[in-house]
Enzyme design. Structure first.
Site, PDB file in Angstrom:
ATOM      1  N   GLU A  96       0.723   3.932   1.787  1.00 51.84           N
ATOM      2  CA  GLU A  96       1.133   4.349   3.121  1.00 51.84           C
ATOM      3  C   GLU A  96       2.309   3.504   3.616  1.00 51.84           C
ATOM      4  O   GLU A  96       3.232   4.013   4.260  1.00 51.84           O
ATOM      5  CB  GLU A  96      -0.030   4.227   4.119  1.00 51.84           C
TER       6      GLU A  96
ATOM      7  N   CYS B 202      -6.545   1.809   5.120  1.00 51.44           N
ATOM      8  CA  CYS B 202      -7.171   0.580   5.605  1.00 51.44           C
ATOM      9  C   CYS B 202      -6.710   0.351   7.048  1.00 51.44           C
ATOM     10  O   CYS B 202      -5.860   1.081   7.570  1.00 51.44           O
ATOM     11  CB  CYS B 202      -6.784  -0.599   4.708  1.00 51.44           C
TER      12      CYS B 202
ATOM     13  N   CYS C 137      -2.805  -0.243   7.381  1.00 48.96           N
ATOM     14  CA  CYS C 137      -2.034   0.989   7.171  1.00 48.96           C
ATOM     15  C   CYS C 137      -2.263   1.978   8.315  1.00 48.96           C
ATOM     16  O   CYS C 137      -1.335   2.664   8.749  1.00 48.96           O
ATOM     17  CB  CYS C 137      -2.382   1.624   5.827  1.00 48.96           C
TER      18      CYS C 137
ATOM     19  N   HIS D 250       0.827  -1.202   0.000  1.00 46.88           N
ATOM     20  CA  HIS D 250       0.000   0.000   0.000  1.00 46.88           C
ATOM     21  C   HIS D 250       0.866   1.258   0.000  1.00 46.88           C
ATOM     22  O   HIS D 250       2.007   1.251   0.463  1.00 46.88           O
ATOM     23  CB  HIS D 250      -0.925  -0.007   1.206  1.00 46.88           C
TER      24      HIS D 250
END
Length: 181
Positions: free
Chosen positions: A100, A124, A127, A98
């Site tokens: 992040e 999410c 993250c 991801h």
């Protein structure tokens, strides 16, 4: 007589806010993603200084979603809805790291202390957990991620991390991709 090319203050467009400026950068960064489901960009900012950018994608040297397809897994979560337990099914692609997570991998802890993360999509749960322990004090996002909204918002409030959305924000032309969940 020479022409006067000076633009009067009344003709000059208003300057973008810092939120808009940094979110625009996050959206432009997201255009590097090759994920077929969701292009996400993130930027790390300390004051008004840009310290890092990242997007979602496969690990370096590995095929990405556009080359090898999404690697979907199904997860189930029990939630309370109107006092009753409801099982919610989620699909997630695990081929990509991801945005992040990449941002945290490629920036220094010292730079993150007291900083802000601008991210195109609400983080999410995974993250959000990582960001909560990263030293950032604020997370600003544009698009909601309803699957994890409630628990992520609760955690951020508990941790004292400013967690806000730019609901009236308009991304730069050409930076939006079709989002599927």
């Amino acid at each position: 007589m020479p022409e006067n090319n000076h633009v009067s203050p009344s003709e000059h467009p208003p300057r973008k806010s810092w939120d808009t400026y940094f979110m625009d950068i996050a959206y432009m960064v997201s255009t590097r993603s090759q994920c077929l489901r969701r292009h996400v960009g993130a930027v790390l900012v300390q004051g008004k200084k840009l310290l890092g950018t990242a997007y979602n994608g496969a690990p370096m040297g590995m095929p990405d979603c556009s080359e090898a397809g999404c690697m979907l897994v199904e997860e189930f979560e029990v939630k309370l809805a109107d006092g009753e337990e409801v099982v919610v099914k989620k699909q997630r692609c695990i081929r990509t790291i991801h945005a992040e997570q990449n941002l945290l991998l490629f920036t220094d802890r010292d730079d993150r202390e007291g900083s802000t993360v601008y991210v195109t999509d609400q983080p999410c749960w995974t993250c959000a957990n990582m960001l909560a322990n990263s030293g950032v004090v604020e997370i600003v996002y544009h698009r909601p991620y309803p699957k994890d909204q409630e628990k992520v918002s609760t955690m951020m409030a508990t941790k004292g991390i400013i967690f806000r959305t730019l609901s009236d924000y308009e991304p730069p032309a050409g930076s939006l991709t079709k989002v599927t969940n």
